[in-house]
Design a protein around this motif. Structure first.
Motif, mmCIF file in Angstrom:
data_model
loop_
_atom_site.group_PDB
_atom_site.id
_atom_site.type_symbol
_atom_site.label_atom_id
_atom_site.label_comp_id
_atom_site.label_asym_id
_atom_site.label_seq_id
_atom_site.Cartn_x
_atom_site.Cartn_y
_atom_site.Cartn_z
ATOM 1 N N MET A 1 9.973 41.114 69.996
ATOM 2 C CA MET A 1 9.938 39.918 69.159
ATOM 3 C C MET A 1 10.856 38.841 69.751
ATOM 4 N N GLU A 2 10.374 37.607 69.697
ATOM 5 C CA GLU A 2 11.119 36.482 70.280
ATOM 6 C C GLU A 2 12.493 36.338 69.618
ATOM 7 N N ASN A 3 13.480 36.052 70.422
ATOM 8 C CA ASN A 3 14.836 35.810 69.922
ATOM 9 C C ASN A 3 15.511 37.005 69.259
ATOM 10 N N CYS A 4 14.963 38.191 69.465
ATOM 11 C CA CYS A 4 15.627 39.397 68.946
ATOM 12 C C CYS A 4 16.469 39.985 70.079
ATOM 13 N N ILE A 5 17.763 40.069 69.837
ATOM 14 C CA ILE A 5 18.685 40.499 70.895
ATOM 15 C C ILE A 5 18.395 41.937 71.348
ATOM 16 N N PHE A 6 17.986 42.796 70.419
ATOM 17 C CA PHE A 6 17.723 44.184 70.801
ATOM 18 C C PHE A 6 16.380 44.305 71.541
ATOM 19 N N CYS A 7 15.397 43.471 71.183
ATOM 20 C CA CYS A 7 14.153 43.448 71.967
ATOM 21 C C CYS A 7 14.455 43.001 73.397
ATOM 22 N N LYS A 8 15.397 42.070 73.530
ATOM 23 C CA LYS A 8 15.770 41.596 74.876
ATOM 24 C C LYS A 8 16.450 42.710 75.672
ATOM 25 N N ILE A 9 17.217 43.554 75.005
ATOM 26 C CA ILE A 9 17.817 44.705 75.691
ATOM 27 C C ILE A 9 16.719 45.677 76.137
ATOM 28 N N VAL A 10 15.760 45.931 75.240
ATOM 29 C CA VAL A 10 14.643 46.831 75.588
ATOM 30 C C VAL A 10 13.884 46.280 76.802
ATOM 31 N N ALA A 11 13.683 44.966 76.821
ATOM 32 C CA ALA A 11 12.924 44.332 77.913
ATOM 33 C C ALA A 11 13.756 44.177 79.189
ATOM 34 N N GLY A 12 15.040 44.506 79.128
ATOM 35 C CA GLY A 12 15.905 44.376 80.303
ATOM 36 C C GLY A 12 16.332 42.944 80.569
ATOM 37 N N GLU A 13 16.155 42.073 79.573
ATOM 38 C CA GLU A 13 16.503 40.652 79.765
ATOM 39 C C GLU A 13 17.998 40.397 79.567
ATOM 40 N N ILE A 14 18.659 41.269 78.784
ATOM 41 C CA ILE A 14 20.125 41.200 78.716
ATOM 42 C C ILE A 14 20.665 42.618 78.932
ATOM 43 N N PRO A 15 21.867 42.712 79.494
ATOM 44 C CA PRO A 15 22.377 44.029 79.884
ATOM 45 C C PRO A 15 22.856 44.862 78.697
ATOM 46 N N ALA A 16 22.834 46.159 78.900
ATOM 47 C CA ALA A 16 23.387 47.081 77.896
ATOM 48 C C ALA A 16 23.843 48.329 78.636
ATOM 49 N N HIS A 17 24.781 49.022 78.025
ATOM 50 C CA HIS A 17 25.250 50.283 78.597
ATOM 51 C C HIS A 17 24.399 51.398 78.004
ATOM 52 N N LYS A 18 23.304 51.692 78.707
ATOM 53 C CA LYS A 18 22.339 52.663 78.186
ATOM 54 C C LYS A 18 22.886 54.083 78.273
ATOM 55 N N ILE A 19 22.571 54.859 77.244
ATOM 56 C CA ILE A 19 23.015 56.253 77.162
ATOM 57 C C ILE A 19 21.843 57.203 77.363
ATOM 58 N N TRP A 20 20.721 56.855 76.734
ATOM 59 C CA TRP A 20 19.575 57.772 76.714
ATOM 60 C C TRP A 20 18.349 56.972 76.289
ATOM 61 N N GLU A 21 17.183 57.372 76.791
ATOM 62 C CA GLU A 21 15.945 56.741 76.302
ATOM 63 C C GLU A 21 14.754 57.646 76.524
ATOM 64 N N ASN A 22 13.708 57.404 75.747
ATOM 65 C CA ASN A 22 12.402 57.982 76.039
ATOM 66 C C ASN A 22 11.379 56.857 75.831
ATOM 67 N N ASP A 23 10.111 57.191 75.680
ATOM 68 C CA ASP A 23 9.086 56.132 75.573
ATOM 69 C C ASP A 23 9.264 55.280 74.313
ATOM 70 N N HIS A 24 9.880 55.851 73.282
ATOM 71 C CA HIS A 24 9.902 55.178 71.975
ATOM 72 C C HIS A 24 11.270 54.682 71.528
ATOM 73 N N VAL A 25 12.314 55.283 72.068
ATOM 74 C CA VAL A 25 13.662 55.073 71.528
ATOM 75 C C VAL A 25 14.645 54.767 72.663
ATOM 76 N N LEU A 26 15.606 53.892 72.363
ATOM 77 C CA LEU A 26 16.680 53.586 73.317
ATOM 78 C C LEU A 26 18.031 53.736 72.616
ATOM 79 N N ALA A 27 18.992 54.332 73.308
ATOM 80 C CA ALA A 27 20.364 54.443 72.806
ATOM 81 C C ALA A 27 21.297 53.764 73.793
ATOM 82 N N PHE A 28 22.163 52.894 73.277
ATOM 83 C CA PHE A 28 23.108 52.170 74.135
ATOM 84 C C PHE A 28 24.404 51.948 73.372
ATOM 85 N N LEU A 29 25.479 51.678 74.119
ATOM 86 C CA LEU A 29 26.789 51.500 73.480
ATOM 87 C C LEU A 29 26.832 50.197 72.687
#
Ligand code: AMP
Ligand code: ZN
Length: 134
Positions: A1-29
């Protein structure tokens, strides 16, 4: 979704300290942690909150919460976790992409994550009836 900070993390548009992910879920600090290893677990597909969430996604998220909590316990030495979610403005949600906080807990860490209140419900059965609709 546009302007959603967490969607931007999922899309790799802003950085995050990723911990774990699969096709449906992402975990980050969490960028503003209240304890070492404070982690957010989110669905990769945007939804706002618990009310808006797809049941199948919730199953995936629940399994991820267990997986990531276990990693935190194993690798950071946490002795427990608090799992927290805010759904809605009055619940103090600030980012409107569903997320669950994993708050690692350590012996004598001084945190008190459990809400305190002077509220008393003098008619629990009435309340239960209202929620049940009967
Ligand atoms: P809530 O108040 O439950 O909606 O929590 C939102 C959380 O998202 C807060 O704990 C923020 O510190 C965290 N947060 C906001 N932006 C970011 C970001 N870019 N990366 C990681 N965590 C974030
Ligand atoms: Zn989003």
């Amino acid at each position: 979704m546009e302007n959603c900070i967490f969607c931007k993390i999922v899309a790799g548009e802003i950085p995050a300290h990723k911990i774990w992910e699969n096709d449906h879920v992402l975990a980050f600090l969490d960028v503003n942690p209240i304890a070492k290893g404070h982690t957010l677990v989110i669905p990769k597909k945007h939804c706002m909150d618990i009310f808006d969430a797809d049941d199948e996604y919730l199953k995936e998220i629940t399994a991820a919460l267990k997986k990531v909590s276990s990693l935190i316990k194993q690798d950071l030495g946490a002795t427990g976790v608090n799992l927290m979610n805010a759904s809605g403005i009055d619940a103090q949600q600030t980012v409107f992409h569903l997320h669950f906080h994993i708050i690692p807990r350590f012996t004598n860490d001084g945190l008190d994550t459990w809400p305190k209140s002077d509220f008393k419900d003098t008619s629990l059965e009435e309340t239960a009836k209202k929620i049940r609709g009967s």
